[in-house]
Design an enzyme around this catalytic site. Structure first.
Site, PDB file in Angstrom:
ATOM      1  N   CYS A 334       0.704  -1.097  -0.082  1.00  0.00           N
ATOM      2  CA  CYS A 334      -0.001  -0.028  -0.031  1.00  0.00           C
ATOM      3  C   CYS A 334       0.901   1.338  -0.130  1.00  0.00           C
ATOM      4  O   CYS A 334       1.505   1.573  -0.764  1.00  0.00           O
ATOM      5  CB  CYS A 334      -0.979  -0.075   1.249  1.00  0.00           C
ATOM      6  SG  CYS A 334      -2.432   0.994   1.113  1.00  0.00           S
ATOM      7  N   HIS A 431      -3.675  -5.839   1.128  1.00  0.00           N
ATOM      8  CA  HIS A 431      -3.394  -6.090   2.576  1.00  0.00           C
ATOM      9  C   HIS A 431      -3.831  -7.637   2.962  1.00  0.00           C
ATOM     10  O   HIS A 431      -4.745  -8.018   1.972  1.00  0.00           O
ATOM     11  CB  HIS A 431      -4.119  -5.353   3.361  1.00  0.00           C
ATOM     12  CG  HIS A 431      -3.787  -3.892   3.267  1.00  0.00           C
ATOM     13  ND1 HIS A 431      -2.570  -3.465   3.950  1.00  0.00           N
ATOM     14  CD2 HIS A 431      -4.146  -2.839   2.811  1.00  0.00           C
ATOM     15  CE1 HIS A 431      -2.313  -1.968   3.635  1.00  0.00           C
ATOM     16  NE2 HIS A 431      -3.478  -1.721   3.149  1.00  0.00           N
TER      17      HIS A 431
END
Length: 496
Positions: A334, A431
């Site tokens: 991310c 994630h």
């Protein structure tokens, strides 16, 4: 309201509210109650994606798991995600609605009480029992006006409170009695009992302490919960252990992650930290990344530009670049993935302060922040093997550039991430990758780990929740706890 509720508040932050709620949720679920967690207002950069595209605090997702439920935005209707020391992104019913300075939020937060009660009413209509978690402490009387997280909510919703004191930090008698002294009488009347948490040693030695608290406050004790080691095997929401990085243990794969100032979703590391062949260190500010590190990981952040500056202030950029130049591996998730590129642009300040900054330059790509925040669970496929895995996205920004032609993953709507030509540098937006057992163990083997866990990560979390629930059940009066919520139709069974 058809169901009943009870609220756990604490004498301070980090007294164990989140994990006690998770344990109580598991206990109530095992007793046959339809139970749900609820936190009116949370502040955390560790978030979980819900199936409807919203997000909630990671602790509420763990509590939902303890109940046997999927994450739901009603479990945490107001979420604050800090971008700077004075500004946070405001998420209401799972959707980001903008960023606010702390002073403005504190002045206007009472306007969100109606939205909080909407979620609470839906939950009490759907479940037998709602276990509510407070935030911080009701003794912060300077924050009492316009409160929606503690007594402001409890009184508006008519929910009884059990107050938790942490004996491990010391001064628990003063903390509980002091809370009773400083809060107003109508707030004190909402508190029906108290719990002592994190006790080490012989609890009989604190019997006189319990009597003192009961005499001074008028509240009965529900029990003394010992220090439960199972808690350390569960995902943390708001803090990570900052032990001093250790010297390499023979035969282990050494992974290091800089502790960014706005680090987010660092529970991506939890499955790696449970592996016997991995030594995982979070590197605190002021310390260099050890030179004998095998893999440097950059986790997500609520402010990529802010943490790029923080990373450079700590000198970690030099450590990372030297590591990469000498053949070391770097992996970003991310915001950490965005940092690996050539540039990060945020002209409108949607992810923190507006501006542009050069990235670490390890991958040939650049990121532009946009107001379109992507929040969703995903099924992805590893680009190399084609094997499926599950995870979730929570990010602003779109990343483009030549190296994205070598994606790390394939999502249903296209490729994700990038890998360097030599395969040593990589990143992606998804994630939760390492909670996939096959992927995690294959990835670790490829990077040199020689000993792997023989239990799945999901099974380990479920077992830790059961052990946590058992430990709480053995040391509190659970029937009395449920009676405080006046739960209708509850009949004990053998598992209780």
């Amino acid at each position: 309201m058809t169901g009943r509720a009870i609220m756990l508040q604490g004498t301070g932050s980090d007294v164990g509210k989140s994990l006690i709620v998770a344990g109580l949720c598991r206990l109530a679920s095992r007793c046959g109650l339809r139970v749900a967690p609820f936190k009116p207002q949370n502040m955390s950069n560790n978030a979980a994606a819900c199936s409807d595209g919203g997000e909630i605090g990671r602790a509420q997702a763990l509590q939902a798991l303890a109940c046997g439920l999927e994450p739901r935005t009603d479990f945490n209707p107001v979420l604050l995600k800090p971008e700077t020391d004075r500004r946070s992104q405001l998420v209401v019913h799972g959707r980001a609605v903008g960023a606010q300075e702390a002073s403005l939020y504190m002045t206007e937060r009472h306007k969100l009480l109606g939205r909080v009660l909407e979620s609470f009413d839906r939950l009490t209509a759907d479940y037998d029992l709602v276990i509510v978690e407070g935030a911080g402490s009701p003794a912060e009387t300077n924050l009492r006006a316009r409160d929606i997280a503690n007594m402001g909510f409890a009184r508006a919703a008519g929910v009884p409170v059990c107050l938790i004191g942490d004996i491990d930090r010391g001064g628990v008698i003063a903390a509980l009695v002091g809370t009773r002294t400083v809060i107003e009488a109508a707030d004190a009347a909402m508190i029906r009992a108290f719990l002592i948490n994190k006790f080490r040693g012989d609890p009989s030695l604190f019997e006189d302490g319990v009597k003192t608290i009961e005499a001074e406050t008028g509240w009965p004790s529900l029990g003394i919960i010992p220090w439960l080691s199972a808690a350390s095997r569960l995902p943390a929401e708001d803090a990570v252990s900052l032990e001093r990085p250790q010297a390499r243990t023979s035969g282990t794969l050494k992974i290091a992650a800089p502790m960014l100032s706005r680090i987010a979703n660092f529970d991506d590391a939890d499955p790696l930290r449970t592996e016997p062949g991995v030594q995982f260190d979070f590197i605190p500010p002021g310390q260099a990344i050890p030179r004998d590190t095998d893999i440097i990981m950059l986790f997500g952040t609520k402010s990529t530009l802010g943490d790029l500056d923080f990373l450079r202030t700590q000198g970690w950029d030099h450590d990372i670049l030297a590591h990469a130049r000498t053949g070391g591996r770097v992996f970003g998730i991310c915001g950490g993935y965005q940092m690996l590129g050539q540039w990060v642009h945020d002209p409108d300040g949607v992810d923190g302060p507006a501006g542009s900054a050069p990235g670490l330059g390890l991958l040939n790509l650049e990121t532009r922040m946009t107001g379109d925040k992507r929040v969703r669970p995903v099924t992805a496929y590893e680009a190399g093997s084609g094997d499926p895995l599950t995870g979730y996205e929570i990010h602003t920004g779109r990343t483009t550039g030549p190296d994205t032609a070598r994606p790390f993953l394939t999502l249903p709507d296209g490729p994700d991430g990038a890998v360097s030509a030599d395969g040593r540098l990589a990143g992606c937006y998804v994630h939760g990758l390492f909670a996939n057992d096959d992927f995690r163990q294959r990835w670790l083997k490829q990077h040199g780990a020689n000993e792997l866990a023989d239990q799945s990560y999901g099974e380990a979390v479920e077992a830790a929740l059961d052990t946590l629930a058992d430990g709480i059940d053995a040391h509190i009066d659970f029937e009395r706890f449920l009676a405080l919520a006046e739960t209708p139709g509850w009949t004990p069974n053998a598992s209780c």
